[in-house]
Scaffold this active site. Structure first.
Site, mmCIF file in Angstrom:
data_model
loop_
_atom_site.group_PDB
_atom_site.id
_atom_site.type_symbol
_atom_site.label_atom_id
_atom_site.label_comp_id
_atom_site.label_asym_id
_atom_site.label_seq_id
_atom_site.Cartn_x
_atom_site.Cartn_y
_atom_site.Cartn_z
ATOM 1 N N HIS A 55 0.774 -1.185 -0.100
ATOM 2 C CA HIS A 55 0.002 -0.093 -0.117
ATOM 3 C C HIS A 55 0.978 1.231 -0.105
ATOM 4 O O HIS A 55 1.792 1.392 0.835
ATOM 5 C CB HIS A 55 -0.895 0.167 1.199
ATOM 6 C CG HIS A 55 -2.096 0.949 1.136
ATOM 7 N ND1 HIS A 55 -2.981 1.106 0.344
ATOM 8 C CD2 HIS A 55 -2.064 2.074 1.829
ATOM 9 C CE1 HIS A 55 -3.667 2.141 0.475
ATOM 10 N NE2 HIS A 55 -3.382 2.661 1.403
ATOM 11 N N ARG A 82 -4.417 15.635 6.555
ATOM 12 C CA ARG A 82 -5.137 15.775 5.250
ATOM 13 C C ARG A 82 -5.026 17.204 4.775
ATOM 14 O O ARG A 82 -5.196 17.253 3.414
ATOM 15 C CB ARG A 82 -6.688 15.125 5.364
ATOM 16 C CG ARG A 82 -6.818 14.159 4.138
ATOM 17 C CD ARG A 82 -7.904 13.300 4.502
ATOM 18 N NE ARG A 82 -9.339 14.241 4.351
ATOM 19 C CZ ARG A 82 -10.580 13.702 4.389
ATOM 20 N NH1 ARG A 82 -10.555 12.470 3.620
ATOM 21 N NH2 ARG A 82 -11.618 14.541 3.984
ATOM 22 N N HIS A 208 -12.219 3.336 -3.529
ATOM 23 C CA HIS A 208 -11.246 3.946 -2.289
ATOM 24 C C HIS A 208 -11.424 3.598 -0.839
ATOM 25 O O HIS A 208 -10.754 3.269 -0.141
ATOM 26 C CB HIS A 208 -11.521 5.380 -2.449
ATOM 27 C CG HIS A 208 -10.680 6.328 -1.356
ATOM 28 N ND1 HIS A 208 -11.185 6.613 -0.193
ATOM 29 C CD2 HIS A 208 -9.403 6.711 -1.353
ATOM 30 C CE1 HIS A 208 -10.185 7.108 0.549
ATOM 31 N NE2 HIS A 208 -9.150 7.364 -0.277
ATOM 32 N N ARG A 211 -16.709 5.330 2.420
ATOM 33 C CA ARG A 211 -17.194 6.593 2.532
ATOM 34 C C ARG A 211 -17.125 7.468 1.018
ATOM 35 O O ARG A 211 -17.885 8.267 0.902
ATOM 36 C CB ARG A 211 -16.651 7.455 3.452
ATOM 37 C CG ARG A 211 -15.060 7.999 3.384
ATOM 38 C CD ARG A 211 -14.410 8.824 4.435
ATOM 39 N NE ARG A 211 -13.234 8.285 4.722
ATOM 40 C CZ ARG A 211 -11.884 8.821 4.154
ATOM 41 N NH1 ARG A 211 -12.064 9.711 3.231
ATOM 42 N NH2 ARG A 211 -10.728 8.052 4.261
ATOM 43 N N HIS A 233 -9.717 0.790 1.379
ATOM 44 C CA HIS A 233 -9.337 1.499 2.838
ATOM 45 C C HIS A 233 -10.702 0.876 3.475
ATOM 46 O O HIS A 233 -11.670 1.236 3.158
ATOM 47 C CB HIS A 233 -9.402 2.957 2.658
ATOM 48 C CG HIS A 233 -8.176 3.720 2.121
ATOM 49 N ND1 HIS A 233 -8.129 4.592 1.102
ATOM 50 C CD2 HIS A 233 -6.762 3.352 2.419
ATOM 51 C CE1 HIS A 233 -6.876 4.850 1.019
ATOM 52 N NE2 HIS A 233 -6.144 4.154 1.559
ATOM 53 N N GLU A 236 -9.701 2.830 9.081
ATOM 54 C CA GLU A 236 -8.482 3.440 9.563
ATOM 55 C C GLU A 236 -9.041 4.140 10.865
ATOM 56 O O GLU A 236 -8.200 4.118 12.224
ATOM 57 C CB GLU A 236 -8.078 4.299 8.712
ATOM 58 C CG GLU A 236 -6.642 4.987 8.809
ATOM 59 C CD GLU A 236 -5.975 5.614 7.885
ATOM 60 O OE1 GLU A 236 -6.592 5.721 6.505
ATOM 61 O OE2 GLU A 236 -4.736 6.035 7.903
ATOM 62 N N HIS A 270 -5.653 -0.877 6.329
ATOM 63 C CA HIS A 270 -5.879 -0.310 7.784
ATOM 64 C C HIS A 270 -7.026 -1.209 8.338
ATOM 65 O O HIS A 270 -8.202 -0.436 8.565
ATOM 66 C CB HIS A 270 -6.144 1.293 7.492
ATOM 67 C CG HIS A 270 -5.421 1.793 6.756
ATOM 68 N ND1 HIS A 270 -3.793 2.191 7.120
ATOM 69 C CD2 HIS A 270 -5.221 2.890 5.842
ATOM 70 C CE1 HIS A 270 -3.376 3.006 6.306
ATOM 71 N NE2 HIS A 270 -4.126 3.382 5.405
ATOM 72 N N ASP A 321 2.063 3.204 2.785
ATOM 73 C CA ASP A 321 1.120 4.199 2.714
ATOM 74 C C ASP A 321 1.590 5.685 2.616
ATOM 75 O O ASP A 321 1.820 5.913 1.452
ATOM 76 C CB ASP A 321 0.137 4.021 3.981
ATOM 77 C CG ASP A 321 -0.956 4.852 4.075
ATOM 78 O OD1 ASP A 321 -1.530 5.194 2.885
ATOM 79 O OD2 ASP A 321 -1.657 5.250 5.214
HETATM 80 ZN ZN ZN Z 1 -3.885 4.871 2.196
#
Ligand code: ZN
Length: 456
Positions: A55, A82, A208, A211, A233, A236, A270, A321
């Site tokens: 990943h 983020r 992805h 969500r 994902h 996480e 995750h 990641d």
């Molecule tokens: Zn990731």
């Protein structure tokens, strides 16, 4: 042409061999393992199966270390990180993406990874504008992989919405977004190009997360890739688990197991937020849990329940990641020591047969990563790809050690500097500790750093 490598100690699929010789054919497969008769192309101390990195978001390597400051709120969290990431990615051109990808792949190989899966979502230009070639940024990763010689699995990401309520993408996210038709076109275009790439390059698909993808999106992703790897994902952050429970009615891993055909083709990235029941059910499914211990620690995600998962026969793979650090031994060490800190015990991730913590972790992660990358590797065996690393037995950390003790010492007391050679599908890309194209790759990356960091 056949290449022969001899090793004084070799970890084969059947256990340790001493003074053995391995032969690789022109396609990069192991064709013979035999006692060493003294005439080989290369002679190494320890030969191990190499693992793949399951990943990575390569572009994030260039912002490594830039988000280690407290944000505007007193308690910093994932969402502040983020924001920095979104600001940074607005600056990246396709050329930049290629330069960073090559740097990341080179660093991975020097750390001891022979292959990599890229979870690729940076598809479009700033503002969401489509490049003349829809798959422009994906192709830049292919080009980087040709330069570095890494075994490559590309995972184009379907990213549709800003949250489970279906809110639209905004700001930095617009570079990620595809509608269903665009994503289908993107995938088909990449599938057509794969024929021109080395045989061990693979294409999978990555919805992805729950969500960011609708149920129609999940269905489309599965239908596009009926045999390739599927990565998502999973669970996480506690905040995202709460959102999934609120809207879909169950926790994300439970939801995936109940509604999707989760099996050995799947890799749940995750799987840090799971109830014990989910952990056991995921282990039974045959899916790989893609653990990214350094990033998960850096972002404060939580601790994977490795003891329960591996004890139930679960498969793990290691990913880097965010690429805040690229270190293979550090990932494995972090995975184990996080369990120790949580449980107040030692040597947790092993079993009564293996005993060695290093051997157990390394072998399980090597085999799991091969499964997650759709790659016939992760073990030294006739018929498997020649993905190997060599370790320097003269290193002070490994001095006078044998067999499993080598893995224990390397992982818990050593560094990736002990990796001297890496072969990926027989391509000998790291020699005497350095990637063969290091100079060229590093020069381009240094130039990029000066240019981009000045604009942040
Ligand atoms: Zn990731």
């Amino acid at each position: 042409m056949t290449i022969e490598i001899s090793a004084s100690q070799m970890l084969s699929a059947r256990g340790w061999l001493h003074d053995a010789k391995i032969s690789i054919d022109a396609e990069g497969y192991v064709v013979d393992i035999a006692p060493n008769d003294g005439q080989c192309d290369h002679s190494v101390g320890v030969l191990l199966p190499a693992m793949g990195n399951v990943h990575s978001h390569s572009f994030q390597r260039a912002m490594a270390g830039l988000a280690e400051r407290r944000g505007p709120t007193a308690i910093d969290d994932f969402w502040t990180w983020r924001q920095v990431m979104y600001r940074f990615l607005e600056l990246l051109s396709p050329d930049d993406i290629e330069v960073i990808a090559a740097q990341v792949q080179m660093e991975m190989m020097e750390a001891g990874y022979a292959a990599q899966a890229e979870f690729h979502y940076l598809h479009h230009a700033p503002g969401g504008k489509i490049y003349d070639q829809l798959d422009e940024t994906s192709l830049r990763h292919f080009k980087a992989a040709e330069l570095t010689g890494i075994g490559y699995t590309h995972l184009p990401v379907l990213y549709m919405q800003g949250g489970l309520d279906g809110r639209p993408l905004e700001g930095g996210q617009t570079r990620f977004g595809c509608d269903l038709q665009q994503f289908s076109d993107l995938y088909e275009s990449l599938a057509a190009r794969l024929g021109g790439m080395p045989d061990d390059f693979k294409l999978g698909v990555a919805p992805h997360s729950l969500r960011a993808v609708s149920s129609e999106g999940l269905e489309l992703a599965l239908s596009l890739s009926p045999i390739g790897p599927i990565h998502i994902h999973a669970a996480e952050q506690i905040g995202e688990v709460r959102e999934v429970v609120e809207i879909l009615g169950s926790r994300p891993v439970r939801w995936l197991l109940d509604h999707m055909p989760v099996d050995a083709r799947w890799c749940l990235i995750h799987a840090t937020q799971m109830e014990p029941e989910e952990t056991l059910a995921l282990a039974r499914s045959g899916a790989v849990a893609g653990i990214c211990p350094i990033t998960e620690a850096n972002l404060g995600d939580g601790i994977f329940d490795g003891h329960r998962f591996l004890g139930a026969g679960g498969m793990i793979g290691i990913g880097s990641d965010s690429n805040v650090r690229i270190g293979l031994t550090e990932e494995l060490r972090m995975l184990e020591v996080s369990q120790r800190l949580r449980d107040g015990k030692r040597s947790i991730l092993t079993d009564d047969q293996t005993l060695s913590n290093g051997r157990y972790l390394y072998e399980r992660a090597a085999r799991g990563s091969a499964r997650a990358l759709g790659r016939n590797a992760g073990r030294i065996e006739v018929g498997a790809l020649a993905d190997f690393i060599a370790l320097d037995l003269n290193s002070p950390v490994l001095g006078a050690l044998r067999e499993d003790a080598i893995l224990d010492a390397w992982i818990f007391a050593g560094t990736d500097d002990i990796v001297t050679h890496v072969w990926s599908a027989g391509r000998h890309m790291v020699r005497d500790g350095a990637h063969v194209n290091r100079h060229e790759i590093q020069a381009a990356y240094s130039e990029l750093n000066v240019r981009l960091r000045g604009r942040l």
